[in-house]
Design a protein around this motif. Structure first.
Motif, PDB file in Angstrom:
ATOM      1  N   PRO A 205      -9.276 -11.772  -3.201  1.00  0.00           N
ATOM      2  CA  PRO A 205      -7.864 -11.715  -2.795  1.00  0.00           C
ATOM      3  C   PRO A 205      -7.154 -10.440  -3.245  1.00  0.00           C
ATOM      4  N   ALA A 206      -7.455  -9.955  -4.422  1.00  0.00           N
ATOM      5  CA  ALA A 206      -6.747  -8.794  -4.961  1.00  0.00           C
ATOM      6  C   ALA A 206      -6.949  -7.537  -4.133  1.00  0.00           C
ATOM      7  N   THR A 207      -8.026  -7.484  -3.375  1.00  0.00           N
ATOM      8  CA  THR A 207      -8.314  -6.293  -2.564  1.00  0.00           C
ATOM      9  C   THR A 207      -8.221  -6.572  -1.078  1.00  0.00           C
ATOM     10  N   ASP A 208      -7.679  -7.717  -0.708  1.00  0.00           N
ATOM     11  CA  ASP A 208      -7.663  -8.119   0.696  1.00  0.00           C
ATOM     12  C   ASP A 208      -6.618  -7.336   1.480  1.00  0.00           C
ATOM     13  N   GLY A 209      -7.002  -6.883   2.663  1.00  0.00           N
ATOM     14  CA  GLY A 209      -6.077  -6.175   3.530  1.00  0.00           C
ATOM     15  C   GLY A 209      -6.714  -4.988   4.207  1.00  0.00           C
ATOM     16  N   VAL A 210      -5.886  -4.049   4.614  1.00  0.00           N
ATOM     17  CA  VAL A 210      -6.290  -2.907   5.427  1.00  0.00           C
ATOM     18  C   VAL A 210      -5.741  -1.631   4.789  1.00  0.00           C
ATOM     19  N   VAL A 211      -6.527  -0.564   4.850  1.00  0.00           N
ATOM     20  CA  VAL A 211      -6.089   0.752   4.374  1.00  0.00           C
ATOM     21  C   VAL A 211      -6.166   1.736   5.532  1.00  0.00           C
ATOM     22  N   ILE A 212      -5.114   2.539   5.732  1.00  0.00           N
ATOM     23  CA  ILE A 212      -5.068   3.501   6.834  1.00  0.00           C
ATOM     24  C   ILE A 212      -4.381   4.768   6.348  1.00  0.00           C
ATOM     25  N   VAL A 213      -4.882   5.927   6.782  1.00  0.00           N
ATOM     26  CA  VAL A 213      -4.210   7.177   6.438  1.00  0.00           C
ATOM     27  C   VAL A 213      -2.980   7.349   7.325  1.00  0.00           C
ATOM     28  N   ASP A 214      -1.968   8.032   6.793  1.00  0.00           N
ATOM     29  CA  ASP A 214      -0.675   8.063   7.471  1.00  0.00           C
ATOM     30  C   ASP A 214      -0.712   8.726   8.842  1.00  0.00           C
ATOM     31  N   ASP A 215      -1.616   9.719   9.050  1.00  0.00           N
ATOM     32  CA  ASP A 215      -1.600  10.402  10.344  1.00  0.00           C
ATOM     33  C   ASP A 215      -2.365   9.654  11.426  1.00  0.00           C
ATOM     34  N   CYS A 216      -2.837   8.439  11.095  1.00  0.00           N
ATOM     35  CA  CYS A 216      -3.460   7.552  12.078  1.00  0.00           C
ATOM     36  C   CYS A 216      -2.707   6.229  12.166  1.00  0.00           C
ATOM     37  N   PHE A 217      -1.466   6.218  11.701  1.00  0.00           N
ATOM     38  CA  PHE A 217      -0.677   4.991  11.601  1.00  0.00           C
ATOM     39  C   PHE A 217       0.521   5.077  12.546  1.00  0.00           C
ATOM     40  N   GLY A 218       0.619   4.118  13.457  1.00  0.00           N
ATOM     41  CA  GLY A 218       1.727   4.118  14.408  1.00  0.00           C
ATOM     42  C   GLY A 218       1.581   5.205  15.461  1.00  0.00           C
ATOM     43  N   ASN A 219       2.679   5.485  16.175  1.00  0.00           N
ATOM     44  CA  ASN A 219       2.623   6.472  17.263  1.00  0.00           C
ATOM     45  C   ASN A 219       3.732   7.514  17.193  1.00  0.00           C
ATOM     46  N   THR A 220       4.318   7.660  16.021  1.00  0.00           N
ATOM     47  CA  THR A 220       5.372   8.650  15.853  1.00  0.00           C
ATOM     48  C   THR A 220       5.287   9.221  14.448  1.00  0.00           C
ATOM     49  N   GLY A 221       6.216  10.074  14.065  1.00  0.00           N
ATOM     50  CA  GLY A 221       6.188  10.636  12.726  1.00  0.00           C
ATOM     51  C   GLY A 221       4.974  11.510  12.487  1.00  0.00           C
ATOM     52  N   THR A 222       4.162  11.153  11.497  1.00  0.00           N
ATOM     53  CA  THR A 222       2.995  11.965  11.154  1.00  0.00           C
ATOM     54  C   THR A 222       1.752  11.646  11.984  1.00  0.00           C
ATOM     55  N   ALA A 223       1.821  10.633  12.854  1.00  0.00           N
ATOM     56  CA  ALA A 223       0.658  10.250  13.666  1.00  0.00           C
ATOM     57  C   ALA A 223       0.176  11.428  14.514  1.00  0.00           C
ATOM     58  N   THR A 224      -1.141  11.664  14.477  1.00  0.00           N
ATOM     59  CA  THR A 224      -1.715  12.851  15.104  1.00  0.00           C
ATOM     60  C   THR A 224      -2.879  12.470  16.016  1.00  0.00           C
ATOM     61  N   ALA A 225      -2.946  13.072  17.197  1.00  0.00           N
ATOM     62  CA  ALA A 225      -4.036  12.828  18.137  1.00  0.00           C
ATOM     63  C   ALA A 225      -5.372  13.259  17.512  1.00  0.00           C
ATOM     64  N   PRO A 226      -6.470  12.561  17.884  1.00  0.00           N
ATOM     65  CA  PRO A 226      -6.580  11.521  18.920  1.00  0.00           C
ATOM     66  C   PRO A 226      -6.358  10.103  18.402  1.00  0.00           C
ATOM     67  N   PHE A 227      -5.780   9.976  17.193  1.00  0.00           N
ATOM     68  CA  PHE A 227      -5.556   8.658  16.613  1.00  0.00           C
ATOM     69  C   PHE A 227      -4.059   8.411  16.414  1.00  0.00           C
ATOM     70  N   ASN A 228      -3.297   8.686  17.455  1.00  0.00           N
ATOM     71  CA  ASN A 228      -1.840   8.615  17.373  1.00  0.00           C
ATOM     72  C   ASN A 228      -1.231   7.524  18.239  1.00  0.00           C
ATOM     73  N   LYS A 229      -2.017   6.509  18.575  1.00  0.00           N
ATOM     74  CA  LYS A 229      -1.496   5.386  19.354  1.00  0.00           C
ATOM     75  C   LYS A 229      -1.638   4.062  18.615  1.00  0.00           C
ATOM     76  N   GLY A 230      -1.864   4.131  17.312  1.00  0.00           N
ATOM     77  CA  GLY A 230      -1.868   2.933  16.486  1.00  0.00           C
ATOM     78  C   GLY A 230      -3.091   2.063  16.587  1.00  0.00           C
ATOM     79  N   ARG A 231      -4.148   2.535  17.246  1.00  0.00           N
ATOM     80  CA  ARG A 231      -5.323   1.680  17.461  1.00  0.00           C
ATOM     81  C   ARG A 231      -6.238   1.603  16.238  1.00  0.00           C
ATOM     82  N   THR A 232      -6.049   2.501  15.259  1.00  0.00           N
ATOM     83  CA  THR A 232      -6.820   2.359  14.024  1.00  0.00           C
ATOM     84  C   THR A 232      -6.454   1.046  13.352  1.00  0.00           C
ATOM     85  N   ALA A 233      -5.168   0.726  13.299  1.00  0.00           N
ATOM     86  CA  ALA A 233      -4.736  -0.543  12.717  1.00  0.00           C
ATOM     87  C   ALA A 233      -5.218  -1.723  13.549  1.00  0.00           C
TER      88      ALA A 233
END
Length: 325
Positions: A205-233
């Motif tokens: 439980p203490a390690t449960d979840g997801v880790v993502i770098v900021d430039d592959c998170f969401g579709n705005t801000g720091t999100a960068t192609a080709p991972f800029n449409k939130g599909r990593t999450a």
């Protein structure tokens, strides 16, 4: 029909990690037909798995029990009460670990990722109307809601895949009620070019979840192609809900889902349709499936079998039952 193999399941991976690099991983069992032109995703989980198994000898048995339940549900769905679409609400806590101002991503960027998860898991993404594999594509019917954002400044320029970002003692942020909340840690960088990884049901439980770098998170801000449409999450939450990579992490391996065609290995970039597998029968590969490694712009669907497998995790003994209470 893809056959269940518990030994293979226990021996593949607990954490799934994806990375961006200029070439496919040298550990791949075969060379992908589509060679990446720029950045690609690839699995980097073998060492993490071995460490998890070394630390927790009971892990393999727990995961085998979860896998057995998933197989029984797939075989006879009428024997189990699968919750109807829209019943499951997954609260999300986003833990932001930042060194620079840019890495301290905005609430707008965070909400964009929540919105993308809701679209991708509910067939509301613009690409869902594509008729390719239309007979098996699924509206999963899971909703996501941002519950809280926790921010913490750090001097680290990069994090590894040893879950240090999840521990206060190592400068990270502890998980918030992981039995009923999806924790996502957003970091500035992961070592080795890794862009994200997730823990499967059954882990600590203490390690449960997801880790993502900021430039592959969401579709705005720091999100960068080709991972800029939130599909990593979307991909990593699929793992969080017990989905395997579509090629089964082996040459013509199994993802334990009956309606996904065999893939000889992962695909990168944006393969042209139809892209045929070298596996028996040379089936057309489902390169647009969220559990392949294609670019964000070129993946857009889960299947009915994947939906059943994910919903099975919310049953008693499925590893995510706390979200169904």
């Amino acid at each position: 029909m893809k056959q269940l193999c518990l030994l293979l399941f226990c021996g593949t991976m607990l954490l799934s990690a994806c990375s961006k690099n200029d070439k496919p991983a040298t550990t791949d069992e075969s060379t992908p037909d589509e060679q990446p032109a720029t950045l690609v995703r690839r699995c980097a989980a073998a060492d993490v798995l071995q460490e998890q198994l070394r630390k927790d000898p009971s892990l393999a048995a727990r995961m085998a029990r979860i896998e057995d339940l998933a197989a029984r549900v797939e075989k006879d769905k009428s024997a189990y009460r699968l919750l109807p679409d829209g019943t499951i609400l997954i609260p999300v806590v986003v833990n932001v670990l930042y060194r620079t101002t840019a890495e301290n991503i905005s609430l707008t960027q965070i909400q964009s990722q929540i919105d993308i998860l809701n679209k991708d898991f509910n067939g509301l993404n613009a690409e869902f109307g594509d008729t390719t594999f239309g007979a098996v594509k699924a509206v999963v019917g899971i909703r996501f809601e941002l519950k809280n954002v926790v921010r913490k400044s750090t001097t680290r320029t990069s994090w590894g895949t040893n879950d240090a970002m999840k521990s206060v003692a190592s400068g990270g942020i502890a998980a918030s009620t992981p039995d009923s909340v999806l924790n996502i840690w957003v970091v500035g960088a992961l070592s080795g070019g890794v862009i994200g990884y997730a823990q499967f049901p059954g882990g600590a439980p203490a390690t449960d979840g997801v880790v993502i770098v900021d430039d592959c998170f969401g579709n705005t801000g720091t999100a960068t192609a080709p991972f800029n449409k939130g599909r990593t999450a979307t991909h990593e939450v699929g793992h969080f809900l017990n989905l395997r990579h579509i090629w089964g992490d082996a040459n013509c391996g199994t993802d334990f889902v009956n309606d996904t065609p065999p893939h000889n290995t992962s695909n990168f970039g944006c393969p042209s349709y139809p892209h045929r597998s070298t596996c028996a029968g040379t089936p057309i590969e489902m390169t647009m499936n969220f559990m392949d490694y294609t670019d964000d712009a070129c993946m857009h669907m889960f299947t009915q079998g994947q939906k059943t497998r994910m919903l099975a995790t919310f049953l008693t003994g499925g590893g995510r039952a706390g979200f169904a209470q």
